[in-house]
Design an enzyme around this catalytic site. Structure first.
Site, short mmCIF file in Angstrom:
data_model
loop_
_atom_site.label_atom_id
_atom_site.label_comp_id
_atom_site.label_asym_id
_atom_site.label_seq_id
_atom_site.Cartn_x
_atom_site.Cartn_y
_atom_site.Cartn_z
N GLY A 7 3.06 8.15 8.60
CA GLY A 7 3.84 7.59 7.51
C GLY A 7 3.00 7.56 6.24
O GLY A 7 2.41 6.54 5.90
N GLY A 9 3.49 7.44 3.00
CA GLY A 9 4.10 7.03 1.75
C GLY A 9 3.03 6.50 0.81
O GLY A 9 1.85 6.84 0.93
N LEU A 11 1.62 3.48 0.51
CA LEU A 11 0.57 2.69 1.17
C LEU A 11 -0.28 3.57 2.08
O LEU A 11 -1.51 3.48 2.08
CB LEU A 11 1.21 1.55 1.96
CG LEU A 11 0.26 0.64 2.74
CD1 LEU A 11 -0.81 0.06 1.81
CD2 LEU A 11 1.04 -0.47 3.43
N GLY A 12 0.36 4.43 2.85
CA GLY A 12 -0.38 5.33 3.73
C GLY A 12 -1.32 6.22 2.96
O GLY A 12 -2.46 6.47 3.39
N LYS A 77 8.42 3.28 7.89
CA LYS A 77 9.35 2.18 7.74
C LYS A 77 9.67 1.59 9.11
O LYS A 77 9.75 2.31 10.11
CB LYS A 77 10.63 2.65 7.06
CG LYS A 77 10.46 3.02 5.59
CD LYS A 77 10.09 1.81 4.75
CE LYS A 77 10.05 2.15 3.27
NZ LYS A 77 9.65 0.98 2.44
N ASN A 103 4.88 -3.87 7.48
CA ASN A 103 5.40 -5.17 7.08
C ASN A 103 6.27 -5.75 8.18
O ASN A 103 6.92 -5.03 8.93
CB ASN A 103 6.24 -5.04 5.80
CG ASN A 103 5.39 -4.92 4.56
OD1 ASN A 103 4.27 -5.41 4.51
ND2 ASN A 103 5.92 -4.26 3.54
N LYS A 186 1.16 -12.89 6.34
CA LYS A 186 1.66 -11.81 5.49
C LYS A 186 3.19 -11.83 5.44
O LYS A 186 3.79 -11.57 4.39
CB LYS A 186 1.17 -10.45 6.02
CG LYS A 186 1.70 -9.24 5.24
CD LYS A 186 1.17 -9.20 3.80
CE LYS A 186 1.84 -8.09 2.97
NZ LYS A 186 1.55 -6.74 3.44
N ASN A 190 5.92 -11.73 2.21
CA ASN A 190 7.08 -10.84 2.09
C ASN A 190 8.38 -11.64 1.97
O ASN A 190 9.28 -11.27 1.20
CB ASN A 190 7.16 -9.90 3.29
CG ASN A 190 6.03 -8.91 3.34
OD1 ASN A 190 5.48 -8.64 4.40
ND2 ASN A 190 5.64 -8.36 2.20
N SER A 258 8.41 -3.63 -2.22
CA SER A 258 8.81 -2.45 -1.45
C SER A 258 10.29 -2.50 -1.11
O SER A 258 10.95 -1.45 -1.02
CB SER A 258 7.97 -2.35 -0.17
OG SER A 258 8.12 -3.51 0.62
#
Length: 317
Positions: A7, A9, A11-12, A77, A103, A186, A190, A258
């Site tokens: 993944g 994206g 962040l990755g 995701k 997340n 965390k 969120n 996000s």
């Protein structure tokens, strides 16, 4: 260390670029072909506090090109976790570890069903990133901590070795003996901002100017804290205000969560793994969660309206 990021994206790529520059054989796997093609052709453009640069990364759409990795970092995701991991089993060998930095809550159970609980690690990261275009990200790594740990809280040599590798590469990482508590910490962040910005379309700067939205945020976080405490989870926060403050720490006024970014791109959100997790844990432990239930319903409504628009536009074209 040979690391595969499942993944790639924003962040990755932010994490992958840091690990690549730190000397690790790091592979970025993503199904977005234009993004992968751009990185293979031109490298990954990284914009951060120190300026803009191009990082020569290894990128692919196929796990078979990577082969067996020492560590698989899962950053797809939430709703793609099962299919993505099952579609990348070429990455997993006898000694491969699988670390979720996604997340929300629940991914570790999905991964355990696929690769075995004994090889799954969990974690949370406060690193930020925004995908500006194919092969181009805005990265926020400096000063942002990542926490990793064994699901049972043991302090093992394997998790310490990963933390050492990350820290040496410049990715500030701490080992937790209470990873469920860390994950809930965390989650509270969120819960504080994600759904509210997804519903309203507000940036952080706009959100933090509205006292009525702050009150809603604090109520949602208070429900989450009550659910966690009923489940026996050890939290580091004692006041919902802490999550509200931490959510915006170090981020510009123009920053978008996000969840809002997903909706603006026409994608469904991870609401079921964030506020939805609070609702499920509340039901399990007898804790009322009316604010989070309402936020989940509103996001589902926004997603429905978005899907209807896309369907109409498809019919017209």
């Amino acid at each position: 260390m040979k690391i595969a990021i499942l993944g790639a994206g924003a962040l990755g790529c932010a994490i992958g670029a840091t690990l690549t520059e730190g000397g690790h054989e790091t592979w970025l796997l993503d199904r977005f072909e234009a993004h992968v093609d751009a990185m293979r052709r031109d490298g990954l453009r990284v914009d951060d506090a120190s300026g803009s640069r191009r990082v020569k990364v290894r990128a692919t759409t196929r796990g078979a090109e990577v082969g067996v990795a020492d560590l698989v970092i899962v950053l797809v995701k939430s709703f793609h976790t099962d299919s993505a991991m099952r579609g990348a089993m070429e990455l997993v060998g006898p000694d491969t570890l699988v670390l979720s930095l996604q997340n929300g809550l629940g991914h570790e159970d999905i991964l355990a069903d696929i690769v075995g609980r004994e090889r799954v690690l969990a974690g949370k990261t406060y690193v930020g990133g925004v995908l500006r275009g194919p092969g181009h990200i805005e990265s926020g790594v400096i000063g942002k901590a990542t926490h990793i740990g064994e699901l049972d809280g043991r302090l093992t040599s394997r998790v310490n070795a990963i933390a050492d590798a990350f820290n040496t590469a410049g990715l500030t990482t701490k080992v937790s003996d209470n990873i469920m508590g860390t994950m809930w910490d965390k989650l509270l962040v969120n819960v504080a901002t994600g759904a509210i910005t997804g519903i309203t379309g507000l940036t952080y700067g706009q959100l933090y100017e509205e006292s009525v939205l702050k009150a809603t945020s604090l109520a949602a976080v208070a429900e989450a804290m009550a659910a966690a405490q009923a489940a026996g989870v050890r939290l580091s926060m004692t006041d919902p205000e802490q999550a509200w403050v931490l959510a915006a720490e170090g981020l510009p006024a123009a920053f978008k969560t996000s969840m809002l970014q997903s909706l603006e791109k026409g994608s469904v959100t991870e609401i079921d793994f964030i506020n939805g997790s609070v609702v499920r844990w509340g039901q399990r432990h007898g804790v009322p969660t009316p604010v989070n239930t309402t936020l989940v319903a509103c996001i589902k409504g926004v997603e429905r309206a978005m899907a209807d628009r896309q369907q109409r536009q498809g019919a017209v074209s």
